[in-house]
Design a protein around this motif. Sequence first.
Motif, PDB file in Angstrom:
ATOM      1  N   THR A 216       0.841  -1.197   0.000  1.00  0.00           N
ATOM      2  CA  THR A 216       0.000   0.000   0.000  1.00  0.00           C
ATOM      3  C   THR A 216       0.877   1.247   0.000  1.00  0.00           C
ATOM      4  O   THR A 216       1.674   1.442   0.926  1.00  0.00           O
ATOM      5  N   ASP A 254     -12.132   9.409  -3.255  1.00  0.00           N
ATOM      6  CA  ASP A 254     -12.118   9.779  -1.835  1.00  0.00           C
ATOM      7  C   ASP A 254     -11.044   9.036  -1.052  1.00  0.00           C
ATOM      8  O   ASP A 254     -10.738   9.398   0.084  1.00  0.00           O
ATOM      9  N   ASP A 255     -10.489   7.986  -1.639  1.00  0.00           N
ATOM     10  CA  ASP A 255      -9.477   7.189  -0.948  1.00  0.00           C
ATOM     11  C   ASP A 255      -8.079   7.568  -1.429  1.00  0.00           C
ATOM     12  O   ASP A 255      -7.248   6.718  -1.732  1.00  0.00           O
TER      13      ASP A 255
END
Length: 385
Positions: A216, A254-255
């Motif tokens: 990530t 939005d992420d």
Amino acid sequence: MKLPPPFSPDAASNLEQLIASKPTPFLALDLSVIKKRYDELVGGFPDAEIYYAVKANPADEVIELLANSGSSFDIASIQELDKVLKFGVSPERISYGNTIKKASAVKYFFDRGVRLYATDSEADLINLSKNAPGSKVYIRILTDGSEGADWPLSRKFGCNPEMAVELAVMARDLGLIPYGVSFHVGSQQRDIDVWDGAIAKVKVIIDRLKQDYGITISMVNMGGGFPANYLLKTNDFSTYAEEITRFFKEDFGDDAPKLILEPGRSLVGDAGVIVSEVVLISRKSATALERWVYTDVGVFNGLIETLGEAIKYHVSTDKEGEVDEVILAGPTCDSLDIMYEHHKYELPLSLEIGDHIFWYSTGAYTTSYSSIEFNGFPPLEYHVI
């Protein structure tokens, strides 16, 4: 004299006092312009973290102002790190943004608490794993910074997207934290759409790392590129902010990962004016149409970004009347020391030896690029107005 916007009302009178008391050439800096530009940047990108690129102008007064304003700092060397640390900036607000670094320099940064490092190669990652173990790294990718940029930054820095993926995996395996991906679209970038393509490229890399390797990525570093006010027209900063924010949201929604910006020129460029003196005016023949105007500031003592006539500054003089085309050159005995020969500047025919020429928006990359002693000329001095 009258200084144009965005200089503060007091700047003109302060500059007149400097001209009367200080030898030329020198750079005059209006700190209020830098504060205004910083506030505009924060307002335009409220969710971003600002890392000032110290290389643009490393003056103590500039660093202190931005440190007190809440800025973080993009650092390229041990010497820049020491300058910033002396103003009480915590290492959490510092990034070692140079991808070319000695092992001893990495250790120096790590020992002083810096934990965020740029990289773009396997050898550098190995260096970081040995001398800054467990640190966060962000991988710089190649982007096309030649289109629309007056001062391109392509080729030397960054790697292609495929290698960026490989480096992120390698960083994880070496015990580092693959934290971010970065790019730079070129300095004085006038084509806003270039950011769109770069952000899209970053999105592909981040998605692939997540899907194929379970990595990530938490941060995107867009570097700098926002323009100062030179001769070639640019959009207003608000347009840059609106469009780049739209590009970012369209790709990430939005992420979105954390956003970092590394402005230099856009923060300090418009805050400076170089005051120079005419040393010589001549023609190369009795029938020459152009005058050569030689000033006491040139390529080697402040105006290196005129190489290739890349950056075209606004230039003025107090003299008035009929004008004609001139070639502007510096004071050294080097034939490279010619600022503008092909782009035709016009100056008054009444201009004489000893008159002043003013170079606007010269707050960035002038004192920091100035040579130490070429031909014996000292580095460009600066004064705050």
